[in-house]
Design a protein around this motif. Structure first.
Motif, PDB file in Angstrom:
ATOM      1  N   SER A  58      47.348  45.401  43.331  1.00 35.21           N
ATOM      2  CA  SER A  58      48.219  44.295  42.970  1.00 35.21           C
ATOM      3  C   SER A  58      47.573  43.257  42.072  1.00 35.21           C
ATOM      4  O   SER A  58      48.266  42.560  41.343  1.00 35.21           O
ATOM      5  CB  SER A  58      48.733  43.607  44.235  1.00 35.21           C
ATOM      6  OG  SER A  58      47.657  43.039  44.943  1.00 35.21           O
ATOM      7  N   LYS A  59      46.262  43.117  42.079  1.00 25.39           N
ATOM      8  CA  LYS A  59      45.617  42.015  41.364  1.00 25.39           C
ATOM      9  C   LYS A  59      44.812  42.417  40.137  1.00 25.39           C
ATOM     10  O   LYS A  59      44.527  41.573  39.309  1.00 25.39           O
ATOM     11  CB  LYS A  59      44.674  41.256  42.313  1.00 25.39           C
ATOM     12  CG  LYS A  59      45.349  40.680  43.516  1.00 25.39           C
ATOM     13  CD  LYS A  59      46.153  39.487  43.149  1.00 25.39           C
ATOM     14  CE  LYS A  59      46.745  38.872  44.410  1.00 25.39           C
ATOM     15  NZ  LYS A  59      47.670  37.820  44.086  1.00 25.39           N
ATOM     16  N   THR A  60      44.394  43.651  40.009  1.00 26.24           N
ATOM     17  CA  THR A  60      43.521  43.994  38.888  1.00 26.24           C
ATOM     18  C   THR A  60      44.326  44.297  37.639  1.00 26.24           C
ATOM     19  O   THR A  60      45.527  44.543  37.678  1.00 26.24           O
ATOM     20  CB  THR A  60      42.646  45.216  39.213  1.00 26.24           C
ATOM     21  OG1 THR A  60      43.486  46.332  39.427  1.00 26.24           O
ATOM     22  CG2 THR A  60      41.786  44.971  40.413  1.00 26.24           C
ATOM     23  N   ASN A  86      49.183  48.468  35.632  1.00 28.18           N
ATOM     24  CA  ASN A  86      50.236  47.684  35.007  1.00 28.18           C
ATOM     25  C   ASN A  86      51.535  47.915  35.763  1.00 28.18           C
ATOM     26  O   ASN A  86      52.177  48.945  35.624  1.00 28.18           O
ATOM     27  CB  ASN A  86      50.380  48.098  33.544  1.00 28.18           C
ATOM     28  CG  ASN A  86      51.432  47.306  32.831  1.00 28.18           C
ATOM     29  OD1 ASN A  86      51.953  46.332  33.352  1.00 28.18           O
ATOM     30  ND2 ASN A  86      51.749  47.729  31.615  1.00 28.18           N
ATOM     31  N   TRP A  87      51.947  46.961  36.579  1.00 31.16           N
ATOM     32  CA  TRP A  87      53.182  47.084  37.338  1.00 31.16           C
ATOM     33  C   TRP A  87      54.379  46.613  36.530  1.00 31.16           C
ATOM     34  O   TRP A  87      55.510  46.903  36.868  1.00 31.16           O
ATOM     35  CB  TRP A  87      53.105  46.294  38.644  1.00 31.16           C
ATOM     36  CG  TRP A  87      52.159  46.890  39.627  1.00 31.16           C
ATOM     37  CD1 TRP A  87      50.900  46.480  39.888  1.00 31.16           C
ATOM     38  CD2 TRP A  87      52.387  48.029  40.475  1.00 31.16           C
ATOM     39  NE1 TRP A  87      50.323  47.270  40.853  1.00 31.16           N
ATOM     40  CE2 TRP A  87      51.213  48.227  41.225  1.00 31.16           C
ATOM     41  CE3 TRP A  87      53.464  48.884  40.668  1.00 31.16           C
ATOM     42  CZ2 TRP A  87      51.091  49.246  42.151  1.00 31.16           C
ATOM     43  CZ3 TRP A  87      53.335  49.904  41.593  1.00 31.16           C
ATOM     44  CH2 TRP A  87      52.170  50.071  42.319  1.00 31.16           C
ATOM     45  N   ASP A 107      54.051  46.512  25.484  1.00 31.98           N
ATOM     46  CA  ASP A 107      52.945  45.869  24.792  1.00 31.98           C
ATOM     47  C   ASP A 107      51.890  45.450  25.816  1.00 31.98           C
ATOM     48  O   ASP A 107      52.180  44.732  26.764  1.00 31.98           O
ATOM     49  CB  ASP A 107      53.457  44.652  24.039  1.00 31.98           C
ATOM     50  CG  ASP A 107      52.400  44.062  23.133  1.00 31.98           C
ATOM     51  OD1 ASP A 107      51.402  44.761  22.866  1.00 31.98           O
ATOM     52  OD2 ASP A 107      52.582  42.922  22.688  1.00 31.98           O
ATOM     53  N   LEU A 108      50.655  45.911  25.628  1.00 30.44           N
ATOM     54  CA  LEU A 108      49.607  45.631  26.598  1.00 30.44           C
ATOM     55  C   LEU A 108      49.215  44.163  26.634  1.00 30.44           C
ATOM     56  O   LEU A 108      48.741  43.663  27.641  1.00 30.44           O
ATOM     57  CB  LEU A 108      48.375  46.481  26.298  1.00 30.44           C
ATOM     58  CG  LEU A 108      48.547  47.977  26.506  1.00 30.44           C
ATOM     59  CD1 LEU A 108      47.284  48.707  26.104  1.00 30.44           C
ATOM     60  CD2 LEU A 108      48.883  48.265  27.947  1.00 30.44           C
ATOM     61  N   GLY A 109      49.403  43.453  25.547  1.00 27.26           N
ATOM     62  CA  GLY A 109      49.041  42.045  25.520  1.00 27.26           C
ATOM     63  C   GLY A 109      49.943  41.176  26.371  1.00 27.26           C
ATOM     64  O   GLY A 109      49.555  40.094  26.806  1.00 27.26           O
ATOM     65  N   GLY A 141      48.458  38.605  29.429  1.00 23.07           N
ATOM     66  CA  GLY A 141      48.617  37.168  29.312  1.00 23.07           C
ATOM     67  C   GLY A 141      48.754  36.471  30.654  1.00 23.07           C
ATOM     68  O   GLY A 141      48.654  35.253  30.738  1.00 23.07           O
ATOM     69  N   TYR A 142      48.990  37.221  31.689  1.00 24.81           N
ATOM     70  CA  TYR A 142      49.086  36.656  33.033  1.00 24.81           C
ATOM     71  C   TYR A 142      47.761  36.003  33.442  1.00 24.81           C
ATOM     72  O   TYR A 142      47.743  35.029  34.186  1.00 24.81           O
ATOM     73  CB  TYR A 142      49.457  37.763  34.032  1.00 24.81           C
ATOM     74  CG  TYR A 142      49.452  37.324  35.472  1.00 24.81           C
ATOM     75  CD1 TYR A 142      50.507  36.577  35.987  1.00 24.81           C
ATOM     76  CD2 TYR A 142      48.398  37.647  36.315  1.00 24.81           C
ATOM     77  CE1 TYR A 142      50.498  36.165  37.311  1.00 24.81           C
ATOM     78  CE2 TYR A 142      48.384  37.245  37.631  1.00 24.81           C
ATOM     79  CZ  TYR A 142      49.438  36.501  38.123  1.00 24.81           C
ATOM     80  OH  TYR A 142      49.429  36.093  39.429  1.00 24.81           O
ATOM     81  N   TYR A 143      46.651  36.510  32.924  1.00 32.01           N
ATOM     82  CA  TYR A 143      45.336  36.008  33.320  1.00 32.01           C
ATOM     83  C   TYR A 143      44.815  34.916  32.391  1.00 32.01           C
ATOM     84  O   TYR A 143      43.655  34.537  32.493  1.00 32.01           O
ATOM     85  CB  TYR A 143      44.330  37.157  33.394  1.00 32.01           C
ATOM     86  CG  TYR A 143      44.607  38.043  34.571  1.00 32.01           C
ATOM     87  CD1 TYR A 143      44.261  37.646  35.845  1.00 32.01           C
ATOM     88  CD2 TYR A 143      45.237  39.252  34.406  1.00 32.01           C
ATOM     89  CE1 TYR A 143      44.528  38.431  36.933  1.00 32.01           C
ATOM     90  CE2 TYR A 143      45.506  40.053  35.494  1.00 32.01           C
ATOM     91  CZ  TYR A 143      45.150  39.641  36.747  1.00 32.01           C
ATOM     92  OH  TYR A 143      45.424  40.427  37.823  1.00 32.01           O
TER      93      TYR A 143
END
Length: 112
Positions: A65-67, A71-72, A77-79, A83-85
């Motif tokens: 859930s955190k790492t 990708n959940w 787009d991977l960016g 951006g959550y971090y």
């Protein structure tokens, strides 16, 4: 023919007959509450193993859930999900005392 022989072999007397494997493979000692109360040396083992199982399950949940490896979100787009971090601490410990609220401003922006 081979399948019918294989299925009929499970009804062989060495499994269910007198002195067969089914009778010899009964309940394992310590797997019921009654036998666990009798074998007091197994009680700490069960407590330690239960604690270990809880730790492993909780750590696997945290990894899922955190790492950033998983990708959940459904964004292509991977960016976007990375951006959550922005301006957040990803690591558990911060021994340097780094201020993560201004870290993402210092890094280069490659998407512009």
């Amino acid at each position: 023919m081979f399948l019918s022989k294989f299925l009929n072999a499970s009804d062989h007397p060495y499994l269910y007959g007198p002195g067969g494997r089914k009778l010899n493979n009964g309940r394992i000692s310590g797997m019921t509450i009654k036998s666990l109360k009798h074998h007091t040396a197994l009680q700490p083992l069960f407590i330690i193993m239960a604690g270990g199982i809880v730790f492993v399950v909780s750590y696997c949940y945290r990894l899922a859930s955190k790492t950033t490896d998983i990708n959940w979100s459904k964004s292509k787009d991977l960016g976007d999900h990375m951006g959550y971090y922005d301006n957040r601490q990803f690591k558990w410990f911060n021994p340097k005392g780094a201020d993560y609220s201004k870290m993402s401003e210092a890094r280069p922006q490659y998407r512009d």
